[in-house]
Design an enzyme around this catalytic site. Structure first.
Site: not given
Ligand code: NAD
Ligand code: AKB
Length: 314
Positions: A8, A12, A51, A141, A171
């Site tokens: 992934g 972000q 994937d 989720y 984030i």
């Molecule tokens: P994002 O949605 O920006 O990025 C996720 C990436 O995963 C995307 O680039 C997407 O193309 C890829 N993806 C989706 N399905 C896939 C698959 N089957 N195989 C491979 N890649 C795949 O998410 P993010 O914000 O970068 O989050 C990264 C991690 O941090 C996640 O586990 C998320 O739950 C966690 N997280 C994020 C936040 C936040 O606010 N951004 C907060 C809490 C937790």
């Molecule tokens: C969401 O809103 O789904 C994420 C998180 C807090 O895990 N930013």
């Protein structure tokens, strides 16, 4: 020498974690993997299409690139997950299990995997939420995040597979857009404010949630990756905190830099926000690996405004 794969990696967090890791370990030692193709592959190489629902391919890639560390970021976030819970189950739960199995079968040294404040639910205490408390989320989720935390503990105790992670709050960042979460408003709003456009917020004005600026998010996961194992009582379920605010409070802070109009039209995401904590107790992370954040709301907004103005050519 570390050989790292970031699943992934185009998302972000990956968009900022990858350059950080490449500065530290060398570009060729940090491989970006994602299900989608990058806009410009030369910018992110080494890149592979992967994937995480395909365990065989994960194992093949680990062997081919001699990987010893996985940052597993591939996921479907909360709002998108409620629109397609079956997809969220498969990517987040089956994908996580595949990563663990691939890690176990290839003797991976370390797996870093973010959890989320989405692991909590309506019965969890909302203020100063403890690390060890009720985990009964009502989103797919959130269910996947609790499952991931428990699987991480299981694989550590059963197989000695070193899986670690933090429960990220929402984030906030300016480089790559967020991927479909409930906290996305706190990024989107800056773009509207700086362009002088009216913003329609999908959460109520008083929906207080825990948040964190990207530099602290990168700091947290990379600090935990390097913490001595013997110091860790928790594994993949560390609360971390930096700031908490409501949309109204964020608007007031942004208006110190630029005036803009906001209206509030809460949608299905408000129910998700209502089930999450308002603030987080991160004393376990502070004690076990020395966590402390650098940014509060005021310094985050100042830095966001500065960088986004530059990015948008304003
Ligand atoms: P994002 O949605 O920006 O990025 C996720 C990436 O995963 C995307 O680039 C997407 O193309 C890829 N993806 C989706 N399905 C896939 C698959 N089957 N195989 C491979 N890649 C795949 O998410 P993010 O914000 O970068 O989050 C990264 C991690 O941090 C996640 O586990 C998320 O739950 C966690 N997280 C994020 C936040 C936040 O606010 N951004 C907060 C809490 C937790
Ligand atoms: C969401 O809103 O789904 C994420 C998180 C807090 O895990 N930013």
């Amino acid at each position: 020498m570390k050989r790292i794969i970031v699943t992934g990696g185009l998302g972000q967090i990956g968009s900022e974690l990858v350059p950080f890791l490449r500065d530290k370990y060398g570009r060729e030692n940090v491989i970006v993997a994602d299900i989608r193709a990058p806009e410009n592959v030369e910018d992110v190489e080494p890149f592979i299409t992967l994937d995480v629902r395909d365990e065989e391919k994960i194992i093949k890639v680990i062997k081919e690139y001699n990987v010893d560390t996985i940052y597993h970021l591939a996921a479907i976030l909360s709002a998108r997950g409620e629109q397609n819970p079956q997809l969220a189950f498969n990517v987040n739960i089956v994908g996580m299990h595949n990563i663990l199995e691939a890690g176990r079968k290839t003797n991976i040294e370390r797996i870093m995997v973010p959890s989320s404040i989405a692991a909590f639910g309506p019965e969890t205490p909302k203020d100063n939420t403890p690390n060890d408390t009720v985990l009964k989320p009502r989103t797919m989720y959130g269910v996947s995040k609790v499952t991931g935390e428990l699987l991480a503990l299981y694989y550590w105790e059963k197989y000695g597979l070193d899986v670690r992670g933090v429960r990220y709050p929402g984030i906030i960042s300016w480089k790559a857009p967020p991927g479909g979460g409930t906290t996305d408003y706190a990024v989107e709003i800056f773009y509207y404010a700086l362009k002088g456009e009216k913003y329609t917020c999908f959460l109520r004005e008083d929906a207080t949630l825990p948040m964190m600026y990207m530099p602290d998010a990168i700091k947290a996961i990379t600090m935990l990756a390097e913490a001595p194992s013997d110091n860790l009582v928790h594994r993949a379920d560390f609360n971390i905190a930096a700031m908490s605010f409501s949309p109204k409070e964020l608007v007031e802070e942004i208006r110190k830099y630029v005036d803009f109009e906001v209206e509030y039209k809460p949608d299905y995401r408000q129910k998700i926000a209502d089930s999450w904590p308002r603030s987080i107790d991160d004393s376990a992370a502070r004690k076990e690996w020395g966590w402390n954040p650098d940014y509060d709301m005021a310094s985050m907004v100042k830095d966001m405004v500065k960088n986004l103005k530059k990015k948008l050519g304003l």
